[in-house]
Write an enzyme that holds these catalytic residues in place. Structure first.
Site, PDB file in Angstrom:
ATOM      1  N   GLU A 191       0.792  -1.233   0.000  1.00 35.29           N
ATOM      2  CA  GLU A 191       0.000   0.000   0.000  1.00 35.29           C
ATOM      3  C   GLU A 191       0.825   1.285   0.000  1.00 35.29           C
ATOM      4  O   GLU A 191       0.951   1.949   1.034  1.00 35.29           O
ATOM      5  CB  GLU A 191      -0.930   0.021   1.219  1.00 35.29           C
TER       6      GLU A 191
ATOM      7  N   GLU B 161      -6.105  -7.977   0.593  1.00 32.83           N
ATOM      8  CA  GLU B 161      -6.504  -7.866   2.001  1.00 32.83           C
ATOM      9  C   GLU B 161      -7.964  -7.490   2.053  1.00 32.83           C
ATOM     10  O   GLU B 161      -8.425  -6.645   1.277  1.00 32.83           O
ATOM     11  CB  GLU B 161      -5.752  -6.747   2.737  1.00 32.83           C
TER      12      GLU B 161
END
Ligand code: NOJ
Length: 578
Positions: free
Chosen positions: A270, A485
């Site tokens: 991320e 995720e």
């Protein structure tokens, strides 16, 4: 016949075991054995990478809580199958019903990759052990009051560093075939660059060995936010282009050593974290040489961080594809949520697009021309560093698949002030200048809320299906998408006193059921090529600014005796895949 299969099987195991112990030593790296607890009595060394230099680096972080146990525990036997675990009895209370009843007989595509994920700083503990260098998170959690809401640190945690064999045995017993951990850069390079730390490497050799031994396939993240602190002292971490070479150097070491056993590599977790981390770092911690006390990293640090992060990823991917010719697939994990425009009015549509542009669009270069979206360039002007033509070429095509960490959904709405905002860096909404809320147009919340530590989170499973379609629409060159995720922090879980209360995490169970049903619907009805889904997280862990009091685990961790116990959501998750 039976016995010859047995012979072949055990031969295969012994061949595999023999191969595992010979991890290649990448050429051109010097190795040392560091120990952050052992200052020397010798005269001061001028070597910037000396053991004393490491001791001194740690002294800036302050005292670290010692591990509860410092020996790697041998696993005790786990039940041999999922059905042997104590689990919810449907006669008294069933798990959550399906959200998509029409899909009962629909199968997932073959080779769909699924498992659970985690990251080094969030579960390992052993913060100062075996020569590990401090990371920025050791520093932030110890030296910046309030940076972590409950003032917890990653010093000890679930001690996965010592209990990994048991954790892997548990995954195996639960029926997992894949696990996605991250590697701690400062365990391998205590200073971020310089010599390799032998005990750190030995640790990850043992982790990979343990996974491969039980047939669990690792999907490894190289960087999950634990930047070596030394690189901040040297040049300001990811806000400086020097980090690109250091990251590539680290990545090449790890990939060369473990590629044989790792089919999926995530270079970066991320990069959107630059938003809330780099912008919020106290300036003197972000860059001790130039940072002024009382200031924050701000917008410059934020976009510099994003810039060098994507470049670092692209350089590793280019090497992996062209020079190293890796056996697996490589990409980075995006963080992004679904934005439903509040209406078809132009301002609302533009707001939805800008919300995407400033989250995932910022890092969409691999699927476009290698550059930033126009909206970023025109709004940010000189704040946004520029890629050269050569860099754009490297970025374009640097991802083998699209990885999205997608937790929740928002409604996006525009306003008549947006255009003025885009020209006004002092406006609090700059540079996005795009509204969003987690409620429908009538104001009703879009779904049940998560824990108070995650105010950004409502459970909105229908959003993932729309989001997957939208991703493919925005960037048609994406070959396949993996939801790397998704997960949920059950409200008030940390206030519950007994396992009897904690284990029945129905809202999380509902979240998983709804999400997985919608992923399947996306594959089946919308024909989106989704090839994997990873639940966050293997067990309760350190939730960054929210600390230990917000729990995302599919297993409950008792931080006193370190036992892990599957929650109802774990059975919901596993039953879905069964
Ligand atoms: C994404 C991050 O990768 C992970 O570290 C974090 O714990 C989860 N989201 C939940 O917030």
């Amino acid at each position: 016949m039976k016995s010859s299969i047995g012979v072949v099987f055990s031969l295969a195991i012994s061949i595999r075991a023999a191969a595992i112990v010979s991890f290649p030593n990448p050429p051109g790296y010097t190795t040392r054995t560091y120990n952050a607890h052992a200052p020397s009595s010798a005269a001061k060394s001028t070597d910037q990478y000396s053991n004393d230099a490491l001791v001194s680096l740690w002294s800036r972080v302050g005292p670290i809580a010692p591990p509860k146990n410092t020996a790697v525990a041998s696993p005790t036997p786990e039940p041999s199958s999922l059905s042997a675990f104590p689990q919810p009895d449907p006669a008294f209370h069933p798990l959550v019903a399906s959200h998509e009843t029409g899909l009962k007989d629909v199968k997932l595509p073959q080779n769909f990759a699924w498992g659970v994920a985690s990251s080094a700083y969030q579960i390992e503990g052993a913060a100062k052990e075996d020569g590990k260098g401090p990371s920025i998170w050791d520093m932030l959690s110890h030296q910046v009051p309030g940076f972590v809401a409950d003032n917890s640190t990653g010093d000890v945690l679930a001690e996965h560093y010592y209990l990994f064999k048991q954790d892997i045995a548990r995954l195996k017993a639960l029926g997992f075939k894949a696990f996605s951990p991250s590697i701690s850069w400062p365990r391998i390079f205590p200073f971020g660059n310089g010599p390799v730390n032998a005990p750190g490497v030995a640790h990850y050799d043992a982790v990979i060995t343990a996974l491969v031994d039980v047939g669990i396939s690792p999907a490894v993240t190289l960087f999950h936010w634990d930047t070596p602190l030394a690189l901040f002292h040297e040049y300001g971490g990811w806000s400086n282009e020097k980090i690109v070479d250091d990251f590539v150097h680290y990545a090449k070491f790890i990939i060369t050593r473990y590629d044989k056993y790792v089919p999926i590599w995530f270079t970066i977790n991320e990069p959107q974290y630059c938003n809330w981390q780099y912008a919020g770092y106290p300036a003197e911690i972000l860059n001790p040489k130039t940072g002024k006390k009382g200031e924050k990293g701000g917008i410059k640090a934020r976009f510099a961080c994003g810039h060098y992060t994507l470049l670092a990823h692209a350089r590793v991917a280019k090497w992996y594809h062209e020079e190293f010719k890796g056996q697996g697939r490589i990409t980075f994990k995006n963080s992004g949520n679904y934005y439903e425009p509040a209406s078809t009015a132009a301002a609302d549509l533009r707001s939805a697009q800008r919300n995407y542009d400033f989250s995932i669009g910022w890092f969409s270069g691999p699927w476009t021309d290698g550059d930033y979206p126009e909206s970023l360039k025109s709004t940010l002007d000189d704040v946004l560093p520029k890629y050269t033509e050569e860099e754009k070429r490297i970025i374009k095509g640097s991802c083998d698949f699209y990885a999205i960490d997608a937790y929740t959904s928002y409604t996006a709405f525009g306003s008549s002030n947006d255009e003025a905002c885009m020209k006004d860096p002092k406006n609090g909404a700059f540079p996005e200048c795009a509204g969003s809320r987690q409620a429908g147009n009538d104001g009703f919340p879009m779904g049940p809320a998560g824990d108070t530590g995650v105010d950004w989170m409502k459970t909105t499973p229908g959003g993932i299906r729309r989001y997957l379609r939208k991703l493919k629409e925005m960037w048609p060159s994406i070959p396949d998408i993996v939801v790397t995720e998704f997960g949920f922090a059950e409200p008030f879980e940390n206030l519950m006193k007994t396992k009897g209360e904690i284990l029945w995490d129905l809202r999380r169970a509902d979240y998983y059921q709804g999400f997985l049903d919608n992923i399947l619907a996306s594959i089946h009805y919308d024909k989106v090529n989704v090839t994997g889904a990873w639940g966050w997280a293997i067990f309760d862990n350190f939730e960054w600014n929210a600390g230990l009091s917000t729990r995302f685990g599919l297993q409950y961790v008792n931080y006193t005796d370190l036992t892990r116990t599957p929650k109802a959501s774990m059975f919901q998750f596993l039953n879905w895949f069964q």
